[in-house]
Design a protein around this motif. Structure first.
Motif, PDB file in Angstrom:
ATOM      1  N   ALA A 121       0.860  -1.136  -0.095  1.00  8.62           N
ATOM      2  CA  ALA A 121      -0.007   0.151   0.056  1.00  8.62           C
ATOM      3  C   ALA A 121       0.896   1.207  -0.072  1.00  8.62           C
ATOM      4  O   ALA A 121       1.899   1.170   0.572  1.00  8.62           O
ATOM      5  CB  ALA A 121      -0.846   0.064   1.287  1.00  8.62           C
ATOM      6  N   LYS A 122       0.279   2.299  -0.700  1.00 11.07           N
ATOM      7  CA  LYS A 122       0.951   3.457  -0.535  1.00 11.07           C
ATOM      8  C   LYS A 122       0.936   3.992   0.717  1.00 11.07           C
ATOM      9  O   LYS A 122      -0.023   3.989   1.532  1.00 11.07           O
ATOM     10  CB  LYS A 122       0.268   4.675  -1.420  1.00 11.07           C
ATOM     11  CG  LYS A 122       0.522   4.385  -2.803  1.00 11.07           C
ATOM     12  CD  LYS A 122      -0.248   5.335  -3.812  1.00 11.07           C
ATOM     13  CE  LYS A 122       0.296   4.939  -5.002  1.00 11.07           C
ATOM     14  NZ  LYS A 122      -0.560   5.930  -6.107  1.00 11.07           N
ATOM     15  N   TRP A 123       2.090   4.552   1.280  1.00  8.37           N
ATOM     16  CA  TRP A 123       2.073   5.107   2.587  1.00  8.37           C
ATOM     17  C   TRP A 123       2.677   6.660   2.781  1.00  8.37           C
ATOM     18  O   TRP A 123       3.970   6.763   2.351  1.00  8.37           O
ATOM     19  CB  TRP A 123       3.205   4.214   3.415  1.00  8.37           C
ATOM     20  CG  TRP A 123       3.296   4.396   4.894  1.00  8.37           C
ATOM     21  CD1 TRP A 123       4.444   4.916   5.508  1.00  8.37           C
ATOM     22  CD2 TRP A 123       2.291   4.291   5.757  1.00  8.37           C
ATOM     23  NE1 TRP A 123       4.183   5.067   6.793  1.00  8.37           N
ATOM     24  CE2 TRP A 123       2.838   4.629   7.148  1.00  8.37           C
ATOM     25  CE3 TRP A 123       1.061   3.555   6.070  1.00  8.37           C
ATOM     26  CZ2 TRP A 123       2.310   4.583   8.126  1.00  8.37           C
ATOM     27  CZ3 TRP A 123       0.468   3.637   7.162  1.00  8.37           C
ATOM     28  CH2 TRP A 123       1.000   3.978   8.216  1.00  8.37           C
ATOM     29  N   ASP A 124       2.069   7.567   3.360  1.00 10.00           N
ATOM     30  CA  ASP A 124       2.506   8.842   3.531  1.00 10.00           C
ATOM     31  C   ASP A 124       3.414   9.015   4.470  1.00 10.00           C
ATOM     32  O   ASP A 124       3.400   8.221   5.691  1.00 10.00           O
ATOM     33  CB  ASP A 124       1.366   9.700   3.887  1.00 10.00           C
ATOM     34  CG  ASP A 124       1.926  11.197   3.719  1.00 10.00           C
ATOM     35  OD1 ASP A 124       2.695  11.425   4.469  1.00 10.00           O
ATOM     36  OD2 ASP A 124       1.164  11.914   2.981  1.00 10.00           O
ATOM     37  N   VAL A 167      10.058   3.362  -2.469  1.00 10.22           N
ATOM     38  CA  VAL A 167      10.557   1.976  -2.056  1.00 10.22           C
ATOM     39  C   VAL A 167       9.573   1.345  -1.346  1.00 10.22           C
ATOM     40  O   VAL A 167       8.825   1.979  -0.412  1.00 10.22           O
ATOM     41  CB  VAL A 167      11.856   2.087  -1.481  1.00 10.22           C
ATOM     42  CG1 VAL A 167      12.196   0.962  -0.763  1.00 10.22           C
ATOM     43  CG2 VAL A 167      13.101   2.755  -2.393  1.00 10.22           C
ATOM     44  N   LYS A 168       9.206   0.203  -1.534  1.00 11.11           N
ATOM     45  CA  LYS A 168       8.358  -0.852  -0.564  1.00 11.11           C
ATOM     46  C   LYS A 168       9.049  -1.328   0.470  1.00 11.11           C
ATOM     47  O   LYS A 168      10.266  -1.774   0.348  1.00 11.11           O
ATOM     48  CB  LYS A 168       7.785  -1.655  -1.603  1.00 11.11           C
ATOM     49  CG  LYS A 168       6.844  -1.474  -2.718  1.00 11.11           C
ATOM     50  CD  LYS A 168       6.514  -2.442  -3.542  1.00 11.11           C
ATOM     51  CE  LYS A 168       5.982  -1.891  -4.653  1.00 11.11           C
ATOM     52  NZ  LYS A 168       5.765  -3.074  -5.783  1.00 11.11           N
ATOM     53  N   TYR A 169       8.981  -0.899   1.843  1.00  7.62           N
ATOM     54  CA  TYR A 169       9.575  -1.367   3.163  1.00  7.62           C
ATOM     55  C   TYR A 169       8.689  -2.420   3.514  1.00  7.62           C
ATOM     56  O   TYR A 169       7.383  -2.154   3.927  1.00  7.62           O
ATOM     57  CB  TYR A 169       9.921  -0.222   3.792  1.00  7.62           C
ATOM     58  CG  TYR A 169      10.691   0.801   3.356  1.00  7.62           C
ATOM     59  CD1 TYR A 169      12.145   0.616   3.469  1.00  7.62           C
ATOM     60  CD2 TYR A 169      10.464   1.733   2.724  1.00  7.62           C
ATOM     61  CE1 TYR A 169      13.223   1.328   3.052  1.00  7.62           C
ATOM     62  CE2 TYR A 169      11.199   2.749   2.339  1.00  7.62           C
ATOM     63  CZ  TYR A 169      12.771   2.434   2.659  1.00  7.62           C
ATOM     64  OH  TYR A 169      13.604   3.306   1.873  1.00  7.62           O
ATOM     65  N   LEU A 176       3.816  -7.747   4.402  1.00  4.51           N
ATOM     66  CA  LEU A 176       3.239  -6.654   3.723  1.00  4.51           C
ATOM     67  C   LEU A 176       4.308  -5.857   3.609  1.00  4.51           C
ATOM     68  O   LEU A 176       5.472  -5.809   4.066  1.00  4.51           O
ATOM     69  CB  LEU A 176       1.958  -6.290   4.442  1.00  4.51           C
ATOM     70  CG  LEU A 176       0.972  -7.335   5.175  1.00  4.51           C
ATOM     71  CD1 LEU A 176      -0.243  -6.591   5.844  1.00  4.51           C
ATOM     72  CD2 LEU A 176       0.439  -8.115   3.928  1.00  4.51           C
ATOM     73  N   TYR A 177       3.953  -4.935   2.691  1.00  5.81           N
ATOM     74  CA  TYR A 177       4.939  -3.780   2.183  1.00  5.81           C
ATOM     75  C   TYR A 177       4.171  -2.402   2.309  1.00  5.81           C
ATOM     76  O   TYR A 177       3.028  -2.380   1.677  1.00  5.81           O
ATOM     77  CB  TYR A 177       5.344  -3.979   0.946  1.00  5.81           C
ATOM     78  CG  TYR A 177       6.195  -5.351   0.621  1.00  5.81           C
ATOM     79  CD1 TYR A 177       7.494  -5.202   0.903  1.00  5.81           C
ATOM     80  CD2 TYR A 177       5.612  -6.652   0.562  1.00  5.81           C
ATOM     81  CE1 TYR A 177       8.342  -6.570   0.896  1.00  5.81           C
ATOM     82  CE2 TYR A 177       6.110  -7.783   0.601  1.00  5.81           C
ATOM     83  CZ  TYR A 177       7.741  -7.500   0.660  1.00  5.81           C
ATOM     84  OH  TYR A 177       8.267  -8.885   0.704  1.00  5.81           O
ATOM     85  N   LEU A 178       5.123  -1.556   2.496  1.00  5.08           N
ATOM     86  CA  LEU A 178       4.417  -0.061   2.685  1.00  5.08           C
ATOM     87  C   LEU A 178       5.379   0.742   1.652  1.00  5.08           C
ATOM     88  O   LEU A 178       6.493   0.609   2.044  1.00  5.08           O
ATOM     89  CB  LEU A 178       4.201   0.556   4.156  1.00  5.08           C
ATOM     90  CG  LEU A 178       3.513  -0.077   5.019  1.00  5.08           C
ATOM     91  CD1 LEU A 178       3.451   0.531   6.400  1.00  5.08           C
ATOM     92  CD2 LEU A 178       2.225   0.157   4.398  1.00  5.08           C
TER      93      LEU A 178
END
Length: 110
Positions: free
Chosen positions: A17-20, A82-84, A103-105
């Motif tokens: 998911a996109k993460w601010d 970048v996906k963390y 899961l990735y943010l």
């Protein structure tokens, strides 16, 4: 496992998911199907993170869901786009069954 339209599940083994970078919100994570797949009831869970992510509150299990509070560490160093990863470690009520899902943010201004 993922709940809501924010999640990209094109690759179900690597949902993201996109993460601010300024976000500090609770993310609902569904455990019902996962527990059924493992053939156990809920015992406990842990959230495993690495910088720049942190988990201020791993949430409490209720009605098949946990609400996990995720945030970035203080003064985070991250690369936009970048996906963390963060991992949920689930332990069954039998005390023996354990399984991890990641899961990735994707940290990026929204």
């Amino acid at each position: 496992m993922t709940i809501g339209s924010a999640w990209d599940i094109t690759d179900p083994d690597k949902p993201w998911a996109k993460w601010d970078p300024h976000a500090n919100i609770r993310i609902p994570i569904g455990l019902t199907d996962w527990l059924a797949e493992l053939g156990v009831g809920y015992g406990s869970h842990q959230i495993i993170t690495a910088a720049p992510l942190t988990c201020p509150d791993p949430g409490t299990y209720s009605a098949g869901t946990i609400l996990v509070r995720m945030a970035l560490v203080a003064s985070p160093v991250f690369s936009p786009g970048v996906k963390y990863p963060f991992t949920i470690r689930l332990t069954g009520d039998d005390g023996t069954t354990k399984d991890d899902r990641t899961l990735y943010l994707k940290v990026k201004d929204r």
